[in-house]
Design an enzyme around this catalytic site. Structure first.
Site, PDB file in Angstrom:
ATOM      1  CG  HIS A 122       0.792  -9.643  -5.277  1.00  0.00           C
ATOM      2  ND1 HIS A 122       1.189  -9.403  -6.569  1.00  0.00           N
ATOM      3  CD2 HIS A 122      -0.270  -8.828  -5.055  1.00  0.00           C
ATOM      4  CE1 HIS A 122       0.401  -8.476  -7.095  1.00  0.00           C
ATOM      5  NE2 HIS A 122      -0.493  -8.108  -6.199  1.00  0.00           N
ATOM      6  CG  ASP A 199       6.091  -8.547  -2.052  1.00  0.00           C
ATOM      7  OD1 ASP A 199       6.087  -7.313  -1.875  1.00  0.00           O
ATOM      8  OD2 ASP A 199       5.187  -9.142  -2.667  1.00  0.00           O
ATOM      9  CD  GLN A 202      -0.715  -4.995   0.845  1.00  0.00           C
ATOM     10  OE1 GLN A 202      -1.176  -4.348   1.785  1.00  0.00           O
ATOM     11  NE2 GLN A 202      -1.093  -4.777  -0.394  1.00  0.00           N
TER      12      GLN A 202
HETATM   13  N1  PLP Z   1       3.254  -7.704  -3.443  1.00  0.00           N
HETATM   14  C1  PLP Z   1       2.174  -7.549  -2.678  1.00  0.00           C
HETATM   15  C2  PLP Z   1       2.075  -8.301  -1.390  1.00  0.00           C
HETATM   16  C3  PLP Z   1       1.161  -6.669  -3.070  1.00  0.00           C
HETATM   17  O1  PLP Z   1       0.081  -6.512  -2.300  1.00  0.00           O
HETATM   18  C4  PLP Z   1       1.303  -5.975  -4.298  1.00  0.00           C
HETATM   19  C5  PLP Z   1       0.236  -5.089  -4.789  1.00  0.00           C
HETATM   20  O2  PLP Z   1      -0.924  -5.251  -4.476  1.00  0.00           O
HETATM   21  C6  PLP Z   1       2.463  -6.180  -5.053  1.00  0.00           C
HETATM   22  C7  PLP Z   1       3.417  -7.053  -4.596  1.00  0.00           C
HETATM   23  C8  PLP Z   1       2.682  -5.498  -6.358  1.00  0.00           C
HETATM   24  O3  PLP Z   1       2.754  -4.117  -6.187  1.00  0.00           O
HETATM   25  P1  PLP Z   1       2.733  -3.148  -7.476  1.00  0.00           P
HETATM   26  O4  PLP Z   1       1.500  -3.520  -8.248  1.00  0.00           O
HETATM   27  O5  PLP Z   1       2.653  -1.782  -6.870  1.00  0.00           O
HETATM   28  O6  PLP Z   1       3.975  -3.386  -8.234  1.00  0.00           O
END
Ligand code: PLP
Length: 405
Positions: A122, A199, A202
């Protein structure tokens, strides 16, 4: 009827009619709905318990501080950390990763050091590393994927080297649903002396986390992906590493002593929590984590897996549908395009049918590049979905195809 069918009643959003019809909510990978215990906890705090934390000398302030720290202990248990001091509250996974890249990265990365990422990350696990790479002269390397959307282990073996200072990867792809073998990846990184950053955004809504068993150095997630409130996230960090890291932001609560000449800092985790935090969100994260405990991982996974397999099988029967990612063992999501039809148009027809999905690049543009598309349609499932939702979704996709072909 599976026992999970009862979960639906816990989510008030699903009890309303939208355009006179039931809502088919298939966007839990973007944000999970909130169950009553979370909504009520936020409301209770705002109605009767409002107070700032870690500073007051009165009843409500003491109580708020106690609830706040109880939530930290609940997160510690949820990720199976050794100590509460290893849990930092942030506003989300994005802030957790930025904190890490700036605090750990600015001190520990130097010119020509390598930051290893994967093709399925992401943007939240790419851009903060690019920023610190620009500041330090470190280089970004990327592990590529196999055609079915798994990490390419041979490429990983090629790219992990003693130059790798940090390997930051997702436990689960938000676009492909791929679940990565965290423990195995951590041990490969450790073998070359790299620190590991996972991370978990998900991963946390459907899997047990065990930072100790994995041996991971840092783990990030957001409350809203796991039935919790917005504006709260977590950075888990191994205590030895957190102790050596400078603050990310300056302000109240993170200091030991301030003079105009210099400031000394508080201990971790407070050193990383400058200013008034999102107190009601932190406190209401606890009932969110308890909510998943009410069902248990096995029941959640079995239920969601049944739905995602049914969705995948149904999509395969619609001519022109191209599915992305592994066909089994994934997170409960399906990502697809219909050949010759723009994903946004599909999303629009689905919305007219009250089927809520996400369309677009899902904040994974480098992944889109290798998939050869500008976006996909993503339907994601959670505890409150049922087989009827899947049937309505498939019917809506078939209709979109018919109307747009
Ligand atoms: N990492 C992954 C794999 C995600 O799917 C997301 C959000 O969709 C994030 C990080 C970022 O999360 P946030 O926007 O809640 O900080």
């Amino acid at each position: 009827m599976s026992s999970m069918e009862k979960a639906r009643a816990d989510f008030p959003v699903l009890t309303q009619k939208i355009r006179g019809k039931n809502l088919v909510y298939l966007d839990s990978a973007a944000t999970a709905l909130k169950p009553w215990p979370v909504i009520e906890r936020i409301s209770l705090f705002n109605s009767y318990e409002t107070a700032n934390v870690h500073r007051g000398a009165h009843y409500l302030a003491d109580q708020a501080t106690r609830y706040f720290e109880e939530s930290r202990a609940a997160v510690r248990d949820f990720v199976h950390a050794r100590a509460s001091e290893e849990i930092i509250f942030t506003k989300g996974a994005t802030e957790s990763l930025n904190l890490l890249a700036q605090s750990w990265g600015r001190v520990n990365l130097h010119a020509n050091d390598e930051i290893l990422l994967t093709r399925m990350e992401h943007h939240a696990n790419i851009v903060p590393w690019q920023m610190v790479a620009q500041q330090t002269g470190a280089k970004i390397k990327v592990v590529e994927l196999t055609p079915d959307g798994q990490l390419d282990r041979q490429d990983l073996a090629r790219k992990l080297s003693p130059l790798t200072k940090v390997f930051a990867f997702t436990a689960c792809s938000n676009t492909l649903g791929t679940i990565n073998p965290v423990a195995e990846l951590v041990s490969a990184a450790k073998a070359v002396g790299a620190i590991t950053v996972v991370d978990g955004a998900q991963f946390v809504a459907n899997h047990a986390v065990d930072v100790q068993a994995w041996g991971v150095d840092f783990f990030a997630f957001s409350g809203h992906k796991v039935f919790g409130p917005y504006g709260v996230g977590v950075l888990y960090g191994r205590q030895e590493l957190l102790r050596s890291m400078p603050p990310y932001q300056g302000g109240g609560s993170m200091i030991a002593k301030v003079t105009f000449a210099e400031t000394t800092y508080n201990e971790s985790p407070f050193r990383f929590e400058a200013g008034t935090p999102n107190i009601e969100a932190v406190i209401a994260l606890k009932p969110a984590l308890e909510y998943v405990g009410k069902w248990g991982w096995a029941a959640i996974q079995e239920h969601e897996n049944e739905l995602v397999q049914k969705a995948r099988a149904g999509l395969r029967e619609i001519a022109g549908v191209r599915l992305f990612g592994p066909s089994q063992g994934t997170a409960p999501l399906v990502s697809f395009v219909i050949e010759g039809i723009h994903h946004s148009d599909v999303g629009q027809i689905l919305d007219q049918e009250n089927v809520a999905v996400r369309v677009g690049h899902h904040c994974t543009q480098p992944l889109m590049e290798v998939l050869g598309v500008t976006g996909t349609v993503r339907a994601s499932f959670s505890v409150y979905n049922n087989t009827q939702d899947v049937e309505l979704f498939l019917k809506a996709v078939a209709k979109a195809k018919e109307m747009l072909s």
